[in-house]
Enzyme design. Sequence first.
Site, PDB file in Angstrom:
ATOM      1  N   HIS A  58      28.072  56.463  44.542  1.00 22.42           N
ATOM      2  CA  HIS A  58      29.204  55.814  43.871  1.00 22.42           C
ATOM      3  C   HIS A  58      30.473  56.417  44.439  1.00 22.42           C
ATOM      4  O   HIS A  58      30.619  57.645  44.498  1.00 22.42           O
ATOM      5  CB  HIS A  58      29.168  56.018  42.357  1.00 22.42           C
ATOM      6  CG  HIS A  58      30.490  55.751  41.714  1.00 22.42           C
ATOM      7  ND1 HIS A  58      31.153  54.551  41.853  1.00 22.42           N
ATOM      8  CD2 HIS A  58      31.304  56.557  40.963  1.00 22.42           C
ATOM      9  CE1 HIS A  58      32.314  54.618  41.202  1.00 22.42           C
ATOM     10  NE2 HIS A  58      32.415  55.822  40.663  1.00 22.42           N
TER      11      HIS A  58
ATOM     12  N   GLU B 163      28.739  60.202  35.452  1.00 21.14           N
ATOM     13  CA  GLU B 163      28.114  58.911  35.738  1.00 21.14           C
ATOM     14  C   GLU B 163      26.585  59.016  35.778  1.00 21.14           C
ATOM     15  O   GLU B 163      25.911  58.136  36.322  1.00 21.14           O
ATOM     16  CB  GLU B 163      28.624  58.346  37.069  1.00 21.14           C
ATOM     17  CG  GLU B 163      30.094  57.973  37.076  1.00 21.14           C
ATOM     18  CD  GLU B 163      30.443  56.802  36.161  1.00 21.14           C
ATOM     19  OE1 GLU B 163      29.522  56.252  35.507  1.00 21.14           O
ATOM     20  OE2 GLU B 163      31.625  56.449  36.093  1.00 21.14           O
TER      21      GLU B 163
ATOM     22  N   HIS C 146      34.963  55.337  45.727  1.00 15.51           N
ATOM     23  CA  HIS C 146      36.134  54.502  45.458  1.00 15.51           C
ATOM     24  C   HIS C 146      36.807  53.987  46.728  1.00 15.51           C
ATOM     25  O   HIS C 146      37.894  54.448  47.094  1.00 15.51           O
ATOM     26  CB  HIS C 146      37.160  55.311  44.646  1.00 15.51           C
ATOM     27  CG  HIS C 146      36.682  55.750  43.316  1.00 15.51           C
ATOM     28  ND1 HIS C 146      37.398  56.656  42.524  1.00 15.51           N
ATOM     29  CD2 HIS C 146      35.574  55.447  42.596  1.00 15.51           C
ATOM     30  CE1 HIS C 146      36.742  56.871  41.398  1.00 15.51           C
ATOM     31  NE2 HIS C 146      35.627  56.155  41.420  1.00 15.51           N
TER      32      HIS C 146
ATOM     33  N   HIS D 254      37.323  49.639  39.786  1.00 13.99           N
ATOM     34  CA  HIS D 254      36.836  51.014  39.694  1.00 13.99           C
ATOM     35  C   HIS D 254      36.288  51.522  41.029  1.00 13.99           C
ATOM     36  O   HIS D 254      36.779  52.522  41.557  1.00 13.99           O
ATOM     37  CB  HIS D 254      35.765  51.095  38.604  1.00 13.99           C
ATOM     38  CG  HIS D 254      35.197  52.462  38.381  1.00 13.99           C
ATOM     39  ND1 HIS D 254      34.426  52.790  37.275  1.00 13.99           N
ATOM     40  CD2 HIS D 254      35.249  53.599  39.116  1.00 13.99           C
ATOM     41  CE1 HIS D 254      34.059  54.058  37.351  1.00 13.99           C
ATOM     42  NE2 HIS D 254      34.534  54.567  38.469  1.00 13.99           N
TER      43      HIS D 254
END
Length: 263
Positions: free
Chosen positions: A138, A115, A140, A210
């Site tokens: 980032h 990423e 989840h 996502h």
Amino acid sequence: MRKHEGIETVLEQVSRIAGLLWEKGWAERNAGNISVNVTGLVPKKPARGCPPIVDVEKPLPLLEGTMILISATGSRMRDIARDPAGFMCIVRVPKAGSRKPSRAGSDACARPSSELPAHLSVHQFLAARGKAEKAVIHTHPGRLIALSHMQGVNNKGTLDSILKRMHPEVGAVYPDGIGFAPYRTPGTVELAAASVKALESRRIALWEKHGVVAVGPGLDEAFDAIDTMEKAAGIYLDCMAAGYEPEGLTDGQIIALRAAFGQ
């Protein structure tokens, strides 16, 4: 002051936040990534205990001379928590016209996260706007991802309204709400562009189906934004699971909340 105290302090923060991401259940397998702008904190001659340094191939004018600490490809948050220097690397953006530095390190941990395009794009955006945010996470969080799958909810306006009505903390601390990036293939420049757009006036954005990306002056602040929004999402889903649509804060309560916090 110890010689590498600057980068060591950041690595200690990375270790703590990576551990929290794992404990929260937001980082299955090697999911998620962390980056921090550490320009000025990296010693000129990196020694033992400093993550390997790799060079950016693509020109990034707004980030010339910048160094970004980022999780290595394939690294697990639980591993980063116990050994951040061993599972992170530093991406170096050379200045225009400078002699390209040699690559330091050749093992797997010298390759940044897949990423990387999204992280660099967000750091470029922050630099262009002169923002104080230096950290990007980032991860989840399951409840926020679940909301992004719900028809009628999975759009910027509805999602933002639901989260603000579920918990006064959301509107009080994050009046700009949450951004929304329509689904894009992970690791692509398209996702990077969608991330920047979703973060234009916000500190956190949901990647449809996502995960999320959040920014802050430090990792704690970026983590707090995710934690707060995930709590609000959980309240909504818990009510729905109990068989009723939650009332949420009324319009009058929201108006009073904004007035109380000078919004």
